[in-house]
Design a protein around this motif. Structure first.
Motif, PDB file in Angstrom:
ATOM      1  N   ASP A 355       0.835  -1.208   0.000  1.00 52.84           N
ATOM      2  CA  ASP A 355       0.000   0.000   0.000  1.00 52.84           C
ATOM      3  C   ASP A 355       0.867   1.254   0.000  1.00 52.84           C
ATOM      4  O   ASP A 355       0.578   2.227  -0.712  1.00 52.84           O
ATOM      5  N   LEU A 356       1.930   1.240   0.807  1.00 52.26           N
ATOM      6  CA  LEU A 356       2.816   2.397   0.883  1.00 52.26           C
ATOM      7  C   LEU A 356       3.506   2.644  -0.450  1.00 52.26           C
ATOM      8  O   LEU A 356       3.655   3.797  -0.891  1.00 52.26           O
ATOM      9  N   GLU A 357       3.917   1.570  -1.120  1.00 48.46           N
ATOM     10  CA  GLU A 357       4.590   1.717  -2.406  1.00 48.46           C
ATOM     11  C   GLU A 357       3.653   2.265  -3.471  1.00 48.46           C
ATOM     12  O   GLU A 357       4.044   3.095  -4.281  1.00 48.46           O
ATOM     13  N   LYS A 358       2.410   1.772  -3.452  1.00 48.21           N
ATOM     14  CA  LYS A 358       1.452   2.185  -4.482  1.00 48.21           C
ATOM     15  C   LYS A 358       0.756   3.501  -4.154  1.00 48.21           C
ATOM     16  O   LYS A 358       0.095   4.098  -4.998  1.00 48.21           O
ATOM     17  N   GLY A 359       0.874   3.937  -2.899  1.00 41.99           N
ATOM     18  CA  GLY A 359       0.238   5.192  -2.527  1.00 41.99           C
ATOM     19  C   GLY A 359      -1.264   5.115  -2.410  1.00 41.99           C
ATOM     20  O   GLY A 359      -1.959   6.130  -2.508  1.00 41.99           O
ATOM     21  N   GLN A 360      -1.801   3.919  -2.215  1.00 45.99           N
ATOM     22  CA  GLN A 360      -3.247   3.752  -2.044  1.00 45.99           C
ATOM     23  C   GLN A 360      -3.515   2.437  -1.320  1.00 45.99           C
ATOM     24  O   GLN A 360      -2.657   1.558  -1.273  1.00 45.99           O
ATOM     25  N   THR A 361      -4.709   2.324  -0.753  1.00 49.42           N
ATOM     26  CA  THR A 361      -5.057   1.115  -0.014  1.00 49.42           C
ATOM     27  C   THR A 361      -6.473   0.699  -0.347  1.00 49.42           C
ATOM     28  O   THR A 361      -7.318   1.521  -0.703  1.00 49.42           O
ATOM     29  N   GLN A 362      -6.726  -0.604  -0.243  1.00 52.74           N
ATOM     30  CA  GLN A 362      -8.067  -1.152  -0.453  1.00 52.74           C
ATOM     31  C   GLN A 362      -8.693  -1.598   0.861  1.00 52.74           C
ATOM     32  O   GLN A 362      -9.755  -2.209   0.864  1.00 52.74           O
ATOM     33  N   ARG A 363      -8.032  -1.291   1.957  1.00 51.41           N
ATOM     34  CA  ARG A 363      -8.541  -1.700   3.264  1.00 51.41           C
ATOM     35  C   ARG A 363      -9.794  -0.914   3.642  1.00 51.41           C
ATOM     36  O   ARG A 363      -9.972   0.227   3.235  1.00 51.41           O
ATOM     37  N   SER A 364     -10.604  -1.558   4.464  1.00 51.92           N
ATOM     38  CA  SER A 364     -11.811  -0.899   4.966  1.00 51.92           C
ATOM     39  C   SER A 364     -11.784  -0.724   6.479  1.00 51.92           C
ATOM     40  O   SER A 364     -12.642  -0.048   7.038  1.00 51.92           O
ATOM     41  N   VAL A 365     -10.806  -1.352   7.140  1.00 59.94           N
ATOM     42  CA  VAL A 365     -10.730  -1.322   8.597  1.00 59.94           C
ATOM     43  C   VAL A 365      -9.332  -0.860   9.002  1.00 59.94           C
ATOM     44  O   VAL A 365      -8.334  -1.394   8.513  1.00 59.94           O
ATOM     45  N   PHE A 366      -9.287   0.110   9.914  1.00 62.26           N
ATOM     46  CA  PHE A 366      -8.013   0.673  10.344  1.00 62.26           C
ATOM     47  C   PHE A 366      -7.945   0.704  11.864  1.00 62.26           C
ATOM     48  O   PHE A 366      -8.952   0.926  12.535  1.00 62.26           O
ATOM     49  N   LEU A 367      -6.730   0.505  12.378  1.00 69.13           N
ATOM     50  CA  LEU A 367      -6.511   0.464  13.817  1.00 69.13           C
ATOM     51  C   LEU A 367      -5.745   1.697  14.268  1.00 69.13           C
ATOM     52  O   LEU A 367      -4.687   2.019  13.736  1.00 69.13           O
ATOM     53  N   ASN A 413     -15.609  10.214   0.793  1.00 65.98           N
ATOM     54  CA  ASN A 413     -16.929   9.700   0.426  1.00 65.98           C
ATOM     55  C   ASN A 413     -17.011   8.171   0.498  1.00 65.98           C
ATOM     56  O   ASN A 413     -17.858   7.555  -0.146  1.00 65.98           O
ATOM     57  N   GLN A 414     -16.130   7.588   1.262  1.00 62.99           N
ATOM     58  CA  GLN A 414     -16.161   6.148   1.494  1.00 62.99           C
ATOM     59  C   GLN A 414     -16.343   5.892   2.991  1.00 62.99           C
ATOM     60  O   GLN A 414     -15.762   6.593   3.807  1.00 62.99           O
ATOM     61  N   GLU A 415     -17.149   4.877   3.310  1.00 57.66           N
ATOM     62  CA  GLU A 415     -17.341   4.517   4.712  1.00 57.66           C
ATOM     63  C   GLU A 415     -16.252   3.539   5.133  1.00 57.66           C
ATOM     64  O   GLU A 415     -16.093   2.476   4.532  1.00 57.66           O
ATOM     65  N   LYS A 416     -15.503   3.903   6.143  1.00 56.67           N
ATOM     66  CA  LYS A 416     -14.422   3.063   6.659  1.00 56.67           C
ATOM     67  C   LYS A 416     -14.656   2.801   8.141  1.00 56.67           C
ATOM     68  O   LYS A 416     -15.237   3.623   8.853  1.00 56.67           O
ATOM     69  N   THR A 519     -12.303  11.604  12.127  1.00 57.45           N
ATOM     70  CA  THR A 519     -12.125  11.601  10.674  1.00 57.45           C
ATOM     71  C   THR A 519     -10.668  11.869  10.316  1.00 57.45           C
ATOM     72  O   THR A 519     -10.116  11.245   9.405  1.00 57.45           O
ATOM     73  N   ARG A 520     -10.038  12.783  11.066  1.00 63.02           N
ATOM     74  CA  ARG A 520      -8.625  13.084  10.802  1.00 63.02           C
ATOM     75  C   ARG A 520      -7.762  11.843  11.054  1.00 63.02           C
ATOM     76  O   ARG A 520      -6.809  11.573  10.330  1.00 63.02           O
ATOM     77  N   LEU A 521      -8.111  11.098  12.094  1.00 59.89           N
ATOM     78  CA  LEU A 521      -7.353   9.877  12.386  1.00 59.89           C
ATOM     79  C   LEU A 521      -7.521   8.861  11.252  1.00 59.89           C
ATOM     80  O   LEU A 521      -6.554   8.204  10.844  1.00 59.89           O
ATOM     81  N   ALA A 522      -8.744   8.725  10.750  1.00 61.19           N
ATOM     82  CA  ALA A 522      -8.984   7.796   9.650  1.00 61.19           C
ATOM     83  C   ALA A 522      -8.257   8.233   8.389  1.00 61.19           C
ATOM     84  O   ALA A 522      -7.710   7.410   7.636  1.00 61.19           O
ATOM     85  N   TRP A 523      -8.250   9.546   8.149  1.00 57.30           N
ATOM     86  CA  TRP A 523      -7.492  10.077   7.010  1.00 57.30           C
ATOM     87  C   TRP A 523      -6.028   9.692   7.127  1.00 57.30           C
ATOM     88  O   TRP A 523      -5.408   9.224   6.170  1.00 57.30           O
ATOM     89  N   ALA A 524      -5.466   9.904   8.295  1.00 57.33           N
ATOM     90  CA  ALA A 524      -4.052   9.602   8.494  1.00 57.33           C
ATOM     91  C   ALA A 524      -3.776   8.111   8.319  1.00 57.33           C
ATOM     92  O   ALA A 524      -2.750   7.723   7.766  1.00 57.33           O
ATOM     93  N   ALA A 525      -4.697   7.258   8.782  1.00 55.89           N
ATOM     94  CA  ALA A 525      -4.519   5.819   8.648  1.00 55.89           C
ATOM     95  C   ALA A 525      -4.629   5.374   7.197  1.00 55.89           C
ATOM     96  O   ALA A 525      -3.900   4.486   6.747  1.00 55.89           O
ATOM     97  N   MET A 526      -5.519   6.005   6.463  1.00 56.36           N
ATOM     98  CA  MET A 526      -5.767   5.600   5.078  1.00 56.36           C
ATOM     99  C   MET A 526      -4.707   6.127   4.124  1.00 56.36           C
ATOM    100  O   MET A 526      -4.399   5.493   3.114  1.00 56.36           O
TER     101      MET A 526
END
Length: 578
Positions: A355-367, A413-416, A519-526
Motif C-alpha cells: 500500500d505504501l509503495e502504491k500510494g493507495q489502499t483497499q482496506r476498509s478497517v483501520f486500527l 466519500n467512502q465509509e471506513k 475523521t482526521r485519524l482515519a485520514w491519516a490511517a488511510m
C-alpha cells in the motif's frame, strides 16, 4: 467421514469365513478353499458409501453363515442375543455356497462402521441420545430461516437439497408430514415441521435401520462420529501474513444482515439481550460478553444497534479471524450460503508495505492506538467515538470495560471502520510490533503540565523513525491550559517533527471540531504518506505557528511553500496511480 473401513471376520474354524471372502471376490462358491484368505481391498468406486474397504480373514459382527444347510431362519435364536448386547448393529443370514446376502453382509459391516447407531440412539430407552438431540436441535434452528420455530415446505426443501442434493417432491413432502402428524401430538404445526417433529423423524429413520440418513444430515452440518463439530469445519485454514489484515467481505456482511433480520423479532433495528441470546443459541457458549456494550454504538435503551452489531463483527474479524470463523461455523455459514467454508466471508488484505509503495489502499478497517498518561481522558475519547459519555450509565453496559471501540467514518466519500484501542499506560512497548498500528493518537492533558512529556517520549522511542503516522490530541481543553514542562511547547514539537499541530478535544463539549478528530485519524490511517501531513495542516487549518513578530510577507511565503509542496505531492500520488 472415515477414509477407509477395515472389516475383520471372526469365528470358529470351518464356519465359512474364508468362503465368504472368496465368494464375494469371485462371485461364485469356491470348490477349493485355502486355510486363510489374503487381505483384500475393495476400491471406493465400487462400494455404496464410496469408501475403500479392507477385508481381513477374522470379524465381530454377528452373522449366520451356511444358511443353505438349514431350513427356516435362525433369526429367532439371534434376536435375544442382539437385544442383550446393544453393541451388535445388525444380524445377517448368508450362504457362501448360494451367494445369499454376501454383498449385503459386507455392506452392513461397512455401514456399521460409517453410520454407527450407538452415538445416536439408546435402544433400551428407544430414544435419541442427548448429544444427538443437541446436534439435531442446532441443525433445526439453523434451517429455520425465519425463526418461527417451524420448518415450512420451502425451508424443508432447502434443507433436503443441502443435505441430499435434491428437493422433495410435493407428495413426498406431504407424506413425511403425515407420518409425523399421525405419530406425534405436536410434530406438525401450521403445516410445518416443529422441532419435536424433526426429532421424531430422525428417530424413525434410526429405528427403521436408515441411520445413514441421520448421519448424512449430521456430517453435512459439520459433525464427526462423536457428535462434535470437526476442527476442519470450525477452523478452516486461513493464512494472514505479517503486514496483512483480515476483514469481512460483502458475502460475510450479507450473511450477518440476514441473521440480524432473523432474530430482530420486534423489528426495531436493535438486538435486545434476549434477541442476542437467541441469535447465539446454536453456540455452546455466549461469544459476546458485557464488554460489547462498551465497544460499539448502542441505542438509548442500551441495546446493540444494527450498526453496532456490524461493528462488533468487523472488530471480531480484525482482531481474531480464527475465532470469528468459528462463530460463523456454529451459525451455519457454509450450509446456508452454499460455500465450501467460512473463509468465503473473509478478505485478507495485501501487505501494508505494498500500500505504501502504491500510494493507495483497499482496506476498509483501520486500527488507531490511543496512547497517553493516566488521567488524560483516553476512555472518554473512546466512548465519545461511539456516542456515549465516559460515565457508565445504567443498563446492559453495567461496569464492563473494553479497551476497544469501533465505529464508521467517512473518508473521501467512502465509509471506513476505525478501531480505537486504548493502550494501558503500564504497558511497555517491548518490541516493534507492540507499537504497530495504522495511526497513533498521542493524547496529553492540556491542563496538566507534566502530561505532554510522556507523549513526546513515546513518539521519539517508537514512532519518529517509523512509517506510522501520528496525530497529537490535546484533551480537556474545557479547562484552563497550562504550560507544559517539556523542553518545547506541543506546537513547537509538532513543527520540529513535521507533525500536524495538536487537535483540541473535550468530552464535555463534543462540538464539530472535536468530532472531526476521528475523521482526521482515519485520514491519516488511510493515507500514511507525506501528503497526509500536509493535508492535515491545510484541511484542518492547523498551519505551523510562527511568531507574532513575523512579517506578513514571511507568513505568505510560508503558506505558499506549503501549498506548492502539497500540489507537487498530490501530482506525484496521481502519477503513481496511473
Amino acid at each position: 467421514m472415515k477414509r477407509d473401513v477395515r472389516i475383520l471376520l471372526l469365528g470358529e474354524p470351518k464356519v465359512g469365513k474364508t468362503s465368504l471372502i472368496m465368494s464375494l471376490v469371485g462371485e461364485e462358491f469356491p470348490e477349493e478353499v485355502p486355510l486363510r484368505a489374503e487381505e483384500i481391498t475393495i476400491p471406493a468406486d465400487v462400494t455404496p458409501e464410496k469408501v475403500p474397504t479392507h477385508i481381513v480373514d477374522y470379524s465381530g459382527i454377528v452373522l449366520g453363515n451356511k444358511s443353505d444347510l438349514r431350513s427356516g431362519s435362525s433369526m429367532e435364536t439371534i434376536l435375544p442375543i442382539m437385544n442383550q448386547f446393544s453393541e451388535i448393529e445388525t444380524c445377517v443370514e448368508c450362504s457362501a455356497k448360494n451367494l445369499k446376502n454376501i454383498s449385503e453382509l459386507f455392506y452392513y459391516a461397512q455401514k456399521a462402521v460409517l453410520h454407527p447407531t450407538a452415538p445416536l440412539y439408546d435402544p433400551e430407552d428407544k430414544q435419541l441420545k442427548p448429544p444427538c438431540v443437541r446436534a439435531l436441535s442446532r441443525i433445526f434452528c439453523i434451517s429455520d430461516q425465519d425463526n418461527d420455530h417451524i420448518l415450512s415446505d420451502a425451508e424443508l426443501n432447502c434443507f433436503q437439497k443441502s443435505c441430499f442434493g435434491n428437493p422433495l417432491a410435493p407428495q413426498a413432502l406431504e407424506d413425511v408430514k403425515t407420518v409425523v402428524w399421525k405419530n406425534t401430538s405436536d410434530g406438525v404445526q401450521d403445516n410445518g415441521l416443529t422441532l419435536n417433529g424433526f426429532l421424531f423423524l430422525n428417530t424413525l429413520f434410526i429405528q427403521r435401520g436408515r441411520h445413514e440418513t441421520t448421519w448424512t444430515i449430521l456430517r453435512k452440518f459439520g459433525y464427526d462420529d462423536t457428535l462434535e463439530l470437526t476442527d476442519d469445519y470450525l477452523y478452516p485454514e486461513l493464512r494472514v501474513p505479517v503486514g496483512c489484515s483480515s476483514e469481512l467481505n460483502h458475502l460475510g456482511y450479507q450473511f450477518l444482515q440476514r441473521l440480524f433480520e432473523k432474530y430482530d423479532e420486534d423489528k426495531d433495528s436493535a438486538l435486545s439481550p434476549t434477541e442476542l441470546k437467541n441469535l447465539f443459541c446454536v453456540l455452546p457458549y455466549m461469544p459476546w460478553g458485557a464488554e460489547v456494550y462498551a465497544s460499539v454504538p448502542t441505542t438509548d435503551e442500551g441495546y446493540i444497534s444494527h450498526h453496532g452489531y456490524l461493528c462488533q463483527w468487523t472488530l471480531s474479524a480484525y482482531l481474531d479471524i480464527h475465532r470469528c470463523l468459528e462463530y460463523l461455523g456454529y451459525l451455519g455459514y457454509p450450509i446456508l450460503t452454499e460455500q465450501d467454508s467460512q473463509t468465503a466471508a473473509v478478505t485478507v488484505t495485501r501487505e501494508k508495505e505494498v500500500d505504501l509503495e502504491k500510494g493507495q489502499t483497499q482496506r476498509s478497517v483501520f486500527l488507531c492506538k490511543v496512547i497517553g498518561p493516566r488521567g488524560t481522558g483516553k476512555t472518554a475519547f473512546l466512548q465519545a467515538f461511539v456516542g456515549r459519555s465516559a460515565v457508565v450509565g445504567k443498563g446492559n453496559s453495567s461496569s464492563a470495560f473494553s479497551p476497544y471501540t469501533i465505529n464508521t467514518v467517512q473518508v473521501s466519500n467512502q465509509e471506513k471502520y476505525l478501531i480505537l484501542y486504548e493502550v494501558d499506560v503500564e504497558t511497555e512497548f517491548l518490541k516493534a510490533s507492540d507499537a504497530s498500528c495504522d495511526v497513533a493518537c498521542l493524547m496529553y492533558d492540556s491542563s496538566d503540565p507534566h502530561s505532554f512529556d510522556y507523549c513526546a517520549s513515546i513518539y521519539k522511542q517508537h514512532y519518529m523513525e517509523s512509517n506510522i503516522p501520528c496525530v497529537l490530541v490535546a484533551s480537556k481543553v474545557d479547562l484552563p491550559e497550562v504550560k507544559q514542562f517539556h523542553g518545547m511547547t506541543p506546537a513547537e514539537f509538532c513543527y520540529k517533527h513535521r507533525l500536524p499541530a495538536p487537535l483540541p478535544f473535550s468530552s464535555l463539549s463534543l462540538d464539530s471540531t472535536s468530532k472531526k478528530i476521528y475523521t482526521r485519524l482515519a485520514w491519516a490511517a488511510m493515507y500514511p504518506y507525506v501528503v497526509v501531513r500536509l493535508l492535515l495542516f491545510v484541511i484542518g487549518g492547523f498551519l505551523p505557528k510562527v511568531s507574532h513578530n513575523t512579517s506578513f510577507w514571511l507568513r505568505v511565503a510560508l503558506g505558499s511553500a506549503v501549498v506548492a509542496v502539497l500540489g507537487f505531492a498530490i501530482y506525484r500520488a496521481f502519477a503513481r496511480q496511473k
